[in-house]
Design an enzyme around this catalytic site. Structure first.
Site, PDB file in Angstrom:
ATOM      1  N   GLY A  49     -73.422  -0.310  94.741  1.00 36.56           N
ATOM      2  CA  GLY A  49     -73.113  -0.841  93.251  1.00 36.56           C
ATOM      3  C   GLY A  49     -71.478  -0.544  92.977  1.00 36.56           C
ATOM      4  O   GLY A  49     -71.064   0.287  93.919  1.00 36.56           O
ATOM      5  N   ALA A  50     -71.057  -0.577  91.948  1.00 36.38           N
ATOM      6  CA  ALA A  50     -69.677  -0.271  91.931  1.00 36.38           C
ATOM      7  C   ALA A  50     -69.240  -0.324  90.208  1.00 36.38           C
ATOM      8  O   ALA A  50     -69.886  -0.892  89.402  1.00 36.38           O
ATOM      9  CB  ALA A  50     -68.706  -1.229  92.405  1.00 36.38           C
ATOM     10  N   THR A  67     -76.143   3.922  95.497  1.00 33.59           N
ATOM     11  CA  THR A  67     -76.917   4.994  94.470  1.00 33.59           C
ATOM     12  C   THR A  67     -76.410   4.153  93.103  1.00 33.59           C
ATOM     13  O   THR A  67     -75.479   3.597  92.881  1.00 33.59           O
ATOM     14  CB  THR A  67     -76.129   6.076  94.425  1.00 33.59           C
ATOM     15  OG1 THR A  67     -76.670   6.923  95.786  1.00 33.59           O
ATOM     16  CG2 THR A  67     -76.507   7.163  93.249  1.00 33.59           C
ATOM     17  N   GLY A  68     -77.119   4.371  92.033  1.00 33.49           N
ATOM     18  CA  GLY A  68     -76.765   3.694  90.924  1.00 33.49           C
ATOM     19  C   GLY A  68     -78.062   2.689  90.338  1.00 33.49           C
ATOM     20  O   GLY A  68     -78.638   2.419  91.204  1.00 33.49           O
ATOM     21  N   SER A  69     -77.702   2.211  89.154  1.00 32.54           N
ATOM     22  CA  SER A  69     -78.621   1.288  88.632  1.00 32.54           C
ATOM     23  C   SER A  69     -78.957  -0.039  89.155  1.00 32.54           C
ATOM     24  O   SER A  69     -79.986  -0.765  89.154  1.00 32.54           O
ATOM     25  CB  SER A  69     -78.396   1.335  86.923  1.00 32.54           C
ATOM     26  OG  SER A  69     -77.194   0.606  86.776  1.00 32.54           O
ATOM     27  N   GLU A 110     -71.278   8.106  99.486  1.00 37.48           N
ATOM     28  CA  GLU A 110     -71.089   6.824  99.585  1.00 37.48           C
ATOM     29  C   GLU A 110     -70.051   6.345 100.243  1.00 37.48           C
ATOM     30  O   GLU A 110     -70.036   5.244 100.887  1.00 37.48           O
ATOM     31  CB  GLU A 110     -71.004   6.057  98.165  1.00 37.48           C
ATOM     32  CG  GLU A 110     -72.301   6.127  97.055  1.00 37.48           C
ATOM     33  CD  GLU A 110     -71.937   5.683  95.724  1.00 37.48           C
ATOM     34  OE1 GLU A 110     -73.096   5.173  94.907  1.00 37.48           O
ATOM     35  OE2 GLU A 110     -70.954   5.628  95.351  1.00 37.48           O
ATOM     36  N   GLY A 119     -69.258   6.567  89.446  1.00 36.23           N
ATOM     37  CA  GLY A 119     -69.838   6.884  87.946  1.00 36.23           C
ATOM     38  C   GLY A 119     -71.224   7.695  88.036  1.00 36.23           C
ATOM     39  O   GLY A 119     -70.970   8.611  87.040  1.00 36.23           O
ATOM     40  N   GLY A 120     -71.804   7.584  88.790  1.00 36.16           N
ATOM     41  CA  GLY A 120     -72.926   8.149  88.942  1.00 36.16           C
ATOM     42  C   GLY A 120     -72.990   9.599  89.959  1.00 36.16           C
ATOM     43  O   GLY A 120     -73.782  10.477  90.170  1.00 36.16           O
TER      44      GLY A 120
HETATM   45  O1  LIG Z   1     -71.961   7.267  91.899  1.00 38.04           O
HETATM   46  C1  LIG Z   1     -72.316   6.306  91.596  1.00 38.04           C
HETATM   47  C2  LIG Z   1     -72.085   4.909  92.433  1.00 38.04           C
HETATM   48  O2  LIG Z   1     -70.676   4.688  92.623  1.00 38.04           O
HETATM   49  C3  LIG Z   1     -72.643   3.826  91.758  1.00 38.04           C
HETATM   50  O3  LIG Z   1     -72.669   2.852  92.509  1.00 38.04           O
HETATM   51  C4  LIG Z   1     -71.738   3.313  90.611  1.00 38.04           C
HETATM   52  O4  LIG Z   1     -71.439   4.206  89.777  1.00 38.04           O
HETATM   53  C5  LIG Z   1     -72.110   1.914  89.849  1.00 38.04           C
HETATM   54  O5  LIG Z   1     -73.432   2.223  89.322  1.00 38.04           O
HETATM   55  P1  LIG Z   1     -74.357   1.330  88.322  1.00 38.04           P
HETATM   56  O6  LIG Z   1     -74.839   0.208  89.342  1.00 38.04           O
HETATM   57  O7  LIG Z   1     -75.246   2.189  87.618  1.00 38.04           O
HETATM   58  O8  LIG Z   1     -73.421   0.764  87.463  1.00 38.04           O
END
Ligand SMILES: O=C[C@H](O)[C@H](O)[C@H](O)COP(=O)(O)O
Length: 227
Positions: free
Chosen positions: A86-87, A30-32, A107, A100-101
Site C-alpha cells: 500500500g501507500a 503491510t497495512g489495511s 518495505e 503510516g503503519g
Molecule cells: O507502514 C505502513 C505502510 O507503508 C502502508 O503500506 C501504508 O501506511 C498504507 O497503509 P494503508 O493501506 O493501511 O492505508
C-alpha cells in the site's frame, strides 16, 4: 464513505494479485490495503498457487502464517519477482510516501529487491504534490533528538510517533519521527538530503520504486504505470 473506501482497497488488491504467477517470489506489503491482497493470495495458495513469500512486517508475517502462505528468508534470495504493498500518498510520477503503519524500513528493502512493485491504494491517496501526509522517518532511538534538529534545517517540523504514553517502536527496534515538510516540490532532492543524515535508517519517500499503482475508484480500478 468508509465502506466505499474499503471497497476501493479490496478492488485494487483483487486486481493486483492477478499479476502473481506460479513459482514466483512475492513480497507481501503491510497495512489495511495490503491485507486485502494477502487475504487474496492466501485463497490462491489454498487453490494450488505455488509461491514463496517475503513479509514486510511482523504483522504481515503472522497473517501469512495463518493463511498457510509459504515464506522464504530474504537473506537467501537475490531478487523478488513481484511485491504488492500500500501507500499513504502517490503522485503522477509514482513517487510515494509510505510508513503510516511504521513498516517503511523493511518495505523499502523489499521494494528495492523487487522487479515489479505494485502499489494498491484507494482514491484518497492520489495527490498532485506529496507532503500532506507527514513523512515518516525511521531513526535509531539514540539519534532521535539529533534528527529532529537536522530536519529543521530542511524546513521540517518533526514529532516522535507515540503509542499511548510511550514511543512507537518499529519491528527493527527503532523510533519513527513524523515530519511535516509542507508540500514536497522536489522529493528526489529531499530524499537525498535525508539519506545524508546520520541516525536515519530509512524514510518514507519511495522514489522511482513503484512500477504500477492500482487505485480503486468507486466500483472499478485505474492503473498508473511508471514511464
Ligand atoms: O507502514 C505502513 C505502510 O507503508 C502502508 O503500506 C501504508 O501506511 C498504507 O497503509 P494503508 O493501506 O493501511 O492505508
Amino acid at each position: 464513505m468508509i465502506n466505499s473506501i474499503e471497497k476501493e482497497k479490496e478492488l485494487a488488491a483483487k486486481e493486483a494479485i492477478k499479476f502473481i504467477n506460479n513459482n514466483q517470489i512475492v513480497g507481501l506489503g503491510t497495512g489495511s490495503t495490503a491485507a486485502y491482497a494477502i487475504k487474496g493470495i492466501g485463497e490462491l495458495v489454498k487453490n494450488g498457487l505455488k509461491i514463496k513469500a517475503i513479509p514486510t512486517s511482523n504483522r504481515t508475517k503472522e497473517m501469512a502464517i495463518l493463511l498457510n502462505i509459504p515464506l522464504i528468508d530474504i537473506n537467501t534470495i537475490d531478487s523478488i519477482d513481484v511485491s504488492i504493498d500500500g501507500a499513504d500518498e502517490f503522485d503522477s510520477k509514482l513517487n510515494l510516501i509510505k510508513g503510516g503503519g511504521g513498516a517503511l524500513l523493511r518495505e523499502k528493502i523489499v521494494a528495492s529487491l523487487t522487479k515489479e512493485l505494485i502499489i494498491i491504494v484507494d482514491s484518497t491517496k492520489k495527490v498532485d504534490t506529496l507532503g500532506k501526509f507527514k513523512l515518516p522517518i525511521e531513526v535509531i532511538p539514540f539519534a532521535s533528538n539529533y534528527v529532529l534538529k537536522k530536519v529543521q534545517f530542511l524546513n521540517g517540523e518533526g514529532k516522535i510517533r507515540m503509542l499511548g504514553d510511550t514511543e512507537f517502536i518499529t519491528d527493527e527496534g527503532n523510533y519513527i519521527i513524523d515530519v511535516d515538510f509542507g508540500l514536497i516540490s522536489d522529493p528526489i532532492y529531499l530524499s537525498s538530503k535525508l539519506n545524508e543524515i546520520e541516525g536515519i535508517v530509512s524514510h518514507g519517500l519511495f522514489i522511482k520504486l513503484a512500477r504500477k499503482v492500482i487505485m480503486g475508484n468507486n466500483d472499478t480500478t485505474i492503473s498508473f504505470e511508471s514511464k
